[in-house]
Scaffold this motif. Sequence first.
Motif, PDB file in Angstrom:
ATOM      1  N   MET A   1      11.357  -3.672  -6.499  1.00  0.00           N
ATOM      2  CA  MET A   1      11.295  -2.331  -5.955  1.00  0.00           C
ATOM      3  C   MET A   1      10.153  -1.559  -4.918  1.00  0.00           C
ATOM      4  O   MET A   1      10.385  -1.291  -4.085  1.00  0.00           O
ATOM      5  N   PRO A   2       9.227  -1.613  -6.219  1.00  0.00           N
ATOM      6  CA  PRO A   2       7.525  -1.597  -5.729  1.00  0.00           C
ATOM      7  C   PRO A   2       7.459  -1.955  -4.244  1.00  0.00           C
ATOM      8  O   PRO A   2       6.259  -1.409  -3.460  1.00  0.00           O
ATOM      9  N   ALA A   3       7.073  -3.504  -4.434  1.00  0.00           N
ATOM     10  CA  ALA A   3       6.761  -4.022  -3.566  1.00  0.00           C
ATOM     11  C   ALA A   3       7.151  -4.188  -2.317  1.00  0.00           C
ATOM     12  O   ALA A   3       6.545  -4.098  -0.694  1.00  0.00           O
ATOM     13  N   LEU A   4       8.878  -3.896  -2.299  1.00  0.00           N
ATOM     14  CA  LEU A   4       9.831  -3.268  -0.777  1.00  0.00           C
ATOM     15  C   LEU A   4       9.546  -2.280   0.404  1.00  0.00           C
ATOM     16  O   LEU A   4       9.015  -2.429   0.642  1.00  0.00           O
ATOM     17  N   THR A   5       8.860  -1.218  -0.976  1.00  0.00           N
ATOM     18  CA  THR A   5       8.175  -0.149  -0.826  1.00  0.00           C
ATOM     19  C   THR A   5       7.205   0.103  -0.169  1.00  0.00           C
ATOM     20  O   THR A   5       7.304  -0.085   1.414  1.00  0.00           O
ATOM     21  N   LEU A   6       6.319  -1.423  -0.463  1.00  0.00           N
ATOM     22  CA  LEU A   6       5.234  -1.187   0.517  1.00  0.00           C
ATOM     23  C   LEU A   6       5.155  -2.009   1.473  1.00  0.00           C
ATOM     24  O   LEU A   6       4.573  -1.428   2.354  1.00  0.00           O
ATOM     25  N   ALA A   7       5.498  -3.336   1.314  1.00  0.00           N
ATOM     26  CA  ALA A   7       6.163  -3.303   2.529  1.00  0.00           C
ATOM     27  C   ALA A   7       6.349  -3.130   3.678  1.00  0.00           C
ATOM     28  O   ALA A   7       6.164  -2.867   5.313  1.00  0.00           O
TER      29      ALA A   7
ATOM     30  N   SER B   1      -6.076  -1.797  18.496  1.00  0.00           N
ATOM     31  CA  SER B   1      -7.175  -2.236  17.606  1.00  0.00           C
ATOM     32  C   SER B   1      -6.908  -1.367  16.175  1.00  0.00           C
ATOM     33  O   SER B   1      -5.614  -0.230  17.230  1.00  0.00           O
ATOM     34  N   PHE B   2      -6.691  -1.820  15.060  1.00  0.00           N
ATOM     35  CA  PHE B   2      -6.257  -1.458  14.037  1.00  0.00           C
ATOM     36  C   PHE B   2      -6.712  -1.534  12.801  1.00  0.00           C
ATOM     37  O   PHE B   2      -7.450  -2.497  12.571  1.00  0.00           O
ATOM     38  N   ASP B   3      -7.717  -0.207  12.289  1.00  0.00           N
ATOM     39  CA  ASP B   3      -8.126  -0.679  10.941  1.00  0.00           C
ATOM     40  C   ASP B   3      -8.121  -0.366   9.840  1.00  0.00           C
ATOM     41  O   ASP B   3      -6.993   0.011   9.081  1.00  0.00           O
ATOM     42  N   VAL B   4      -7.544  -2.028   9.303  1.00  0.00           N
ATOM     43  CA  VAL B   4      -6.591  -3.170   8.354  1.00  0.00           C
ATOM     44  C   VAL B   4      -7.248  -2.583   7.084  1.00  0.00           C
ATOM     45  O   VAL B   4      -6.416  -2.239   6.510  1.00  0.00           O
ATOM     46  N   LYS B   5      -8.341  -2.551   7.266  1.00  0.00           N
ATOM     47  CA  LYS B   5      -9.423  -1.969   5.853  1.00  0.00           C
ATOM     48  C   LYS B   5      -9.196  -0.126   4.941  1.00  0.00           C
ATOM     49  O   LYS B   5      -8.412  -0.386   4.375  1.00  0.00           O
ATOM     50  N   SER B   6      -8.792   0.057   6.490  1.00  0.00           N
ATOM     51  CA  SER B   6      -8.953   1.401   5.738  1.00  0.00           C
ATOM     52  C   SER B   6      -7.323   2.152   5.766  1.00  0.00           C
ATOM     53  O   SER B   6      -6.614   2.426   4.410  1.00  0.00           O
ATOM     54  N   LYS B   7      -6.497   1.111   6.095  1.00  0.00           N
ATOM     55  CA  LYS B   7      -5.280   1.148   6.471  1.00  0.00           C
ATOM     56  C   LYS B   7      -4.668   0.563   4.801  1.00  0.00           C
ATOM     57  O   LYS B   7      -3.900   0.926   4.396  1.00  0.00           O
ATOM     58  N   ALA B   8      -5.300  -0.827   4.804  1.00  0.00           N
ATOM     59  CA  ALA B   8      -4.858  -1.078   3.257  1.00  0.00           C
ATOM     60  C   ALA B   8      -5.013  -0.203   2.104  1.00  0.00           C
ATOM     61  O   ALA B   8      -4.593  -0.501   0.808  1.00  0.00           O
ATOM     62  N   ARG B   9      -6.924   0.406   1.740  1.00  0.00           N
ATOM     63  CA  ARG B   9      -7.330   1.062   1.248  1.00  0.00           C
ATOM     64  C   ARG B   9      -5.599   1.904   0.611  1.00  0.00           C
ATOM     65  O   ARG B   9      -5.132   2.286  -0.459  1.00  0.00           O
ATOM     66  N   GLU B  10      -5.345   2.891   2.084  1.00  0.00           N
ATOM     67  CA  GLU B  10      -4.808   3.638   1.874  1.00  0.00           C
ATOM     68  C   GLU B  10      -3.292   4.051   1.158  1.00  0.00           C
ATOM     69  O   GLU B  10      -2.719   4.122   0.065  1.00  0.00           O
ATOM     70  N   LEU B  11      -2.734   1.513   2.013  1.00  0.00           N
ATOM     71  CA  LEU B  11      -1.624   1.810   0.878  1.00  0.00           C
ATOM     72  C   LEU B  11      -1.024   1.593  -0.338  1.00  0.00           C
ATOM     73  O   LEU B  11      -0.346   1.217  -1.124  1.00  0.00           O
ATOM     74  N   ALA B  12      -2.238   0.668  -0.880  1.00  0.00           N
ATOM     75  CA  ALA B  12      -2.838   0.058  -2.234  1.00  0.00           C
ATOM     76  C   ALA B  12      -2.730   0.733  -2.884  1.00  0.00           C
ATOM     77  O   ALA B  12      -1.978   0.755  -4.047  1.00  0.00           O
ATOM     78  N   LYS B  13      -3.169   2.295  -2.491  1.00  0.00           N
ATOM     79  CA  LYS B  13      -3.672   3.190  -3.275  1.00  0.00           C
ATOM     80  C   LYS B  13      -2.426   3.769  -3.704  1.00  0.00           C
ATOM     81  O   LYS B  13      -1.691   4.108  -5.080  1.00  0.00           O
ATOM     82  N   ALA B  14      -1.793   3.944  -2.784  1.00  0.00           N
ATOM     83  CA  ALA B  14       0.127   4.950  -2.675  1.00  0.00           C
ATOM     84  C   ALA B  14       0.634   3.841  -3.403  1.00  0.00           C
ATOM     85  O   ALA B  14       1.629   4.686  -3.735  1.00  0.00           O
ATOM     86  N   HIS B  15       0.902   2.203  -3.218  1.00  0.00           N
ATOM     87  CA  HIS B  15       1.864   1.770  -3.874  1.00  0.00           C
ATOM     88  C   HIS B  15       0.773   1.103  -4.931  1.00  0.00           C
ATOM     89  O   HIS B  15       1.119  -0.285  -5.044  1.00  0.00           O
ATOM     90  N   PRO B  16       0.649   1.347  -6.160  1.00  0.00           N
ATOM     91  CA  PRO B  16       0.277   1.090  -7.393  1.00  0.00           C
ATOM     92  C   PRO B  16       0.494   0.222  -8.202  1.00  0.00           C
ATOM     93  O   PRO B  16       0.770  -1.916  -8.527  1.00  0.00           O
ATOM     94  N   LYS B  17       2.111   0.108  -8.036  1.00  0.00           N
ATOM     95  CA  LYS B  17       3.454  -0.866  -9.406  1.00  0.00           C
ATOM     96  C   LYS B  17       3.594  -2.166  -8.757  1.00  0.00           C
ATOM     97  O   LYS B  17       3.850  -2.513  -8.967  1.00  0.00           O
ATOM     98  N   ALA B  18       3.201  -1.852  -7.066  1.00  0.00           N
ATOM     99  CA  ALA B  18       3.347  -3.220  -6.301  1.00  0.00           C
ATOM    100  C   ALA B  18       3.134  -4.318  -6.545  1.00  0.00           C
ATOM    101  O   ALA B  18       3.420  -5.380  -6.395  1.00  0.00           O
ATOM    102  N   GLY B  19       1.988  -4.432  -7.369  1.00  0.00           N
ATOM    103  CA  GLY B  19       0.743  -5.232  -7.724  1.00  0.00           C
ATOM    104  C   GLY B  19      -0.151  -6.289  -6.881  1.00  0.00           C
ATOM    105  O   GLY B  19      -0.393  -6.833  -6.642  1.00  0.00           O
ATOM    106  N   ALA B  20       0.067  -5.777  -6.124  1.00  0.00           N
ATOM    107  CA  ALA B  20      -0.540  -6.296  -4.741  1.00  0.00           C
ATOM    108  C   ALA B  20      -2.490  -5.470  -4.080  1.00  0.00           C
ATOM    109  O   ALA B  20      -2.482  -4.220  -4.648  1.00  0.00           O
TER     110      ALA B  20
END
Length: 69
Positions: A1-7, A24-43
């Motif tokens: 379920m954590p991966a679904l929430t991240l998706a 344009s979209f700052d993907v690296k900044s957003k990626a850091r934010e999302l990965a930090k917010a969803h550590p259990k997603a395993g991404a």
Amino acid sequence: MPALTLAVEIADAIAAAKKRRQPSFDVKSKARELAKAHPKAGASVGDVTDILEEESLAAGIIPISEPGH
């Protein structure tokens, strides 16, 4: 379920950028934010960055690594 929430949050981020007609979209900044917010997603930040880049391009948004570039 954590991966679904991240998706869902990835999809929401792309949809929000498109709705704002953001060319344009700052993907690296957003990626850091999302990965930090969803550590259990395993991404890693790299995984999330790759997905955001692919989805940005598919939505017609140019992925960038830093704001303003």
